[in-house]
Scaffold this active site. Structure first.
Site, short mmCIF file in Angstrom:
data_model
loop_
_atom_site.label_atom_id
_atom_site.label_comp_id
_atom_site.label_asym_id
_atom_site.label_seq_id
_atom_site.Cartn_x
_atom_site.Cartn_y
_atom_site.Cartn_z
CB THR A 13 -13.56 29.24 -25.19
OG1 THR A 13 -13.23 29.04 -26.56
CG2 THR A 13 -12.37 28.81 -24.34
CG PHE B 63 -12.02 31.27 -20.64
CD1 PHE B 63 -10.72 31.42 -21.12
CD2 PHE B 63 -13.08 31.59 -21.49
CE1 PHE B 63 -10.49 31.87 -22.41
CE2 PHE B 63 -12.85 32.03 -22.78
CZ PHE B 63 -11.55 32.18 -23.24
#
Ligand code: PEP
Ligand code: MN
Length: 685
Positions: A549, A551
């Protein structure tokens, strides 16, 4: 008329065109638009447009068909943003993506009354304080206001809570008593066509709220705005406050249709005063909500702590509790019209902002300093986002859990956290579109950094549990799906869906039962509280280990809504962060390409011509405009940019990169209806 100048026109030619027009009796205003530089020329006499068109440096001449000129959309295509700065250095913008509320009593009565009401309305979400000191009353025997003394009290109360003040001016004779204190002048309904007053107030160059006259048509109202604009202020806010009709059930009839009509006729912001429109307290909130739904840029509402004893307009003044409820409702409603409400940041935010400016607040890695940043994230303690923030700041931070992404943005916008972390993209699940929308809507927030983290799921239970004791597994549906191979080995386990992985972990900790386990980050195990010890039963249980992921770290940044104003103003804080960081320098842009053939290709060629590598391009429907798309792109900036592109060779590599971003913004504007610079930052890998 509007004179569009050639892109390559130099200052000398510009002066020649200006002098030509002035000699013909025109008043000339220069407007730097998104795409072009134009002259707005307003004069009493008309001339043949061809006389101007043949001047060197003039691209074309557009006559304005409306009787009002400077107020018309033909004159200025982009919305006017009226800026008002409070005593804490926070700038409130009216007319852009934020919905603003102005509140306060009809009249300033005494100091205690003003402080009480200012405290309440500020806490509820008002961004400016209203109060009349010179009151235009229908009866000469009614309370006429405290005059100069009232202005001082209003200002003192406003300053105590960071609220700029709005007050009515009824006579130019009062200017000396007002000039040092008033942030926004109000021209009342009864004075809308007091042209001598309009000229004098316009000449002050300050923002003006122009109320609609009791029986004024929209055209007459815009002609009144024209008086203000042509006298020296650019900042006029139109305020619909109800008109006189045959209906007697309400004090006036609120003409909400004026909002969409004005939005097409003029570039000026439009607000609504539901209090004077309806005249009855309980009718005010529904009309305020209707104004928000109809696309108003804000409201101005009368609020009084003890309306029953108010010296004027008590019957229409809201109790503070009613105003608080209204503000909560508007918070929910505004996003439907593509707007977000805005609030005054706490006084402490000023020192925080200053600390940031001086580079003292945010501390990263080796340069860690005394004050740790407070980083907001969505979810409960132990969330992947919190873990990513720890990684980004090398553990030197405090974290603040929030209930959802919008809350995270609001927390930063309101100065309750110095930064935040949000997921933007997952290698398996794709983009987190909601956060792209938030980055546009919260125009005071910029991307300050970025970090990629591998998402490794673990099975966590309480002390004493083992794979054999587990009967129920809790987690977010996406995490359950991402661990389906592992779960298939235990078909007897019941699977229970939770709102987040960290929520699952904390529920399991609370249950303290060896039959329960959660799929969450290993980091979530650290957040077991109340003497319950975690047992990590298995790690790396995800099907695909290539689960990453990305961020973003976001922070407050007074980025102008229209980058054309000052393309790179306010990037200092972000830049400081970048300086202390490590990794590739990236710039993120969002743009709406013009709806014409080749527009997207022209946008992309801007980057090609600047030799900038695009690492990502996403599109997303523009909210409220079906079939129009916002493109998001990340551009990798070269480490050094000294040899080509005309950058200043003596500037540092980073300065050159900033210059390059400025050029990209300018280039994009030519092919776009909208351009946003979302941030310049470094990626941490
Ligand atoms: C007011 O705002 O206090 C006021 C007198 O409003 P209007 O001019 O709209 O009547
Ligand atoms: Mn009033």
């Amino acid at each position: 008329m509007v004179i569009v100048l050639k892109k390559e026109i130099d200052e000398r030619r510009k002066d020649e065109v200006r002098s030509f027009l002035e000699a013909k009796g025109f008043r000339v205003n220069e407007i730097r638009g998104e795409e072009d530089t134009i002259f707005g020329a307003v004069g009493k006499l008309s001339i043949d447009p061809r006389e101007v068109e043949i001047l060197s440096g003039v691209e074309r001449v557009i006559p304005i068909s409306k009787p009002y000129k400077m107020a018309s959309r033909e004159f200025k295509k982009d919305n006017t943003l009226v800026e008002v700065t409070n005593n804490r250095g926070q700038t409130i913008r009216i007319g852009g993506s934020r919905f603003i509320s102005i509140a306060g009593p009809c009249a300033v009565e005494h100091k205690e009354q003003m402080f009480d009401v200012a405290r309440r309305v500020a806490a509820a979400g008002a961004v400016m304080l209203r109060g009349g000191a010179f009151k235009p009353r229908t009866s000469p025997y009614a309370f006429q206001g405290l005059g100069a003394e009232g202005i001082k009290i209003l200002k003192e109360a406003g300053n105590a809570f960071g609220l700029p003040i709005v007050t009515e001016i009824v006579s130019a004779d009062h200017i000396p008593d007002m000039i040092d204190y008033v942030d926004v002048y109000q021209i009342g309904a009864r004075n809308m066509q007091n042209f001598e007053l309009l000229k004098k107030v316009g000449a002050l160059g300050k923002p003006v709220i122009l109320k609609r006259g009791l029986s004024a048509t929209i055209e007459e109202w815009l002609m009144a705005a024209e008086y203000l604009l042509s006298s020296g202020t650019d900042d006029v806010i139109l305020c619909e406050r109800g008109i006189r009709t045959y209906e007697k059930a309400t004090r006036n009839t609120l003409d909400l249709s004026a909002i969409p009509v004005l939005k097409s006729l003029t570039h000026l912001p439009v607000i609504v005063d539901p209090s004077h429109a309806v005249g009855i307290r309980d009718k005010v909130p529904p009309m305020a909500l209707a104004a928000a739904a109809a696309g108003a840029d804000g409201i101005i509402v009368e609020v009084h702590c003890t309306p029953d004893t108010a010296l004027s307009d008590g019957a229409q003044s809201l109790y503070p509790e009613q105003f608080e409820k209204l503000m909560r409702d508007i918070d929910v409603l505004a996003p439907l019209t593509g707007k977000e409400t805005v609030r005054i940041r706490p006084a402490a935010a000023k020192t925080e902002a200053l600390a940031k400016e001086q580079g003292a607040e945010i501390s990263i890695g080796k340069t860690a300093q005394a004050v740790k940043p407070l980083c907001a994230f969505a979810g409960s303690r132990g969330a992947y986002a919190e873990q990513a923030a720890r990684l980004y700041f090398d553990g030197a931070l405090e974290t603040l859990p929030c209930s959802n992404f919008r809350d995270v943005f609001r927390t930063v916008s309101e100065g309750r956290a110095s930064c935040a972390i949000i997921p933007i993209e997952n290698s398996l699940a794709g983009s987190v579109y909601e956060n792209y929308d938030n980055l546009i809507r919260f125009s005071d927030i910029s991307i300050a950094g970025s970090i990629k983290m591998r998402i490794e799921h673990a099975l966590i239970a309480c002390e004493g549990a083992s794979l054999d004791t587990v009967k129920t597994v809790y987690s977010h549906p996406q995490a359950l799906a991402q661990c389906s191979d592992f779960l298939a080995l235990h078909p007897e386990w019941e699977q229970v869906e939770c709102p987040s992985t960290s929520y699952a972990a904390s529920s399991v900790a609370k249950k303290n039962d060896i039959h329960c386990a959660a799929i969450a980050s290993q980091h979530a195990a650290l957040c077991f509280k109340g003497g319950v010890k975690p047992e990590v039963l298995k790690t790396g249980i995800e099907n695909n280990p290539r689960n990453y992921t990305r961020f973003l770290i976001i922070a407050l940044n007074e980025r102008p809504e229209q980058p054309s104003a000052q393309p790179l103003a306010g990037c200092t804080f972000v830049r400081r962060l970048a300086e202390q960081n490590r990794g590739a320098l990236t710039a993120s842009f969002a743009f709406v390409a013009k709806n014409e053939s080749g527009a997207l290709r022209r946008c992309l060629s801007v980057f090609e011509e600047l030799h900038v590598n695009l690492t990502r391009l996403e599109s997303r429907p523009v909210q409220g405009q079906p079939w129009r798309y916002m493109f998001y792109t990340d551009a990798e900036l070269p480490d050094s940019f000294s040899a080509s592109g005309g950058a200043d060779v003596s500037a540092s590599a980073e300065d050159a990169a900033y210059l390059l971003v400025g050029q990209a913004v300018e280039g994009l504007k030519a092919a776009c209806d909208e351009v946003h610079l979302l941030g310049i930052y470094t990626e941490v890998n």
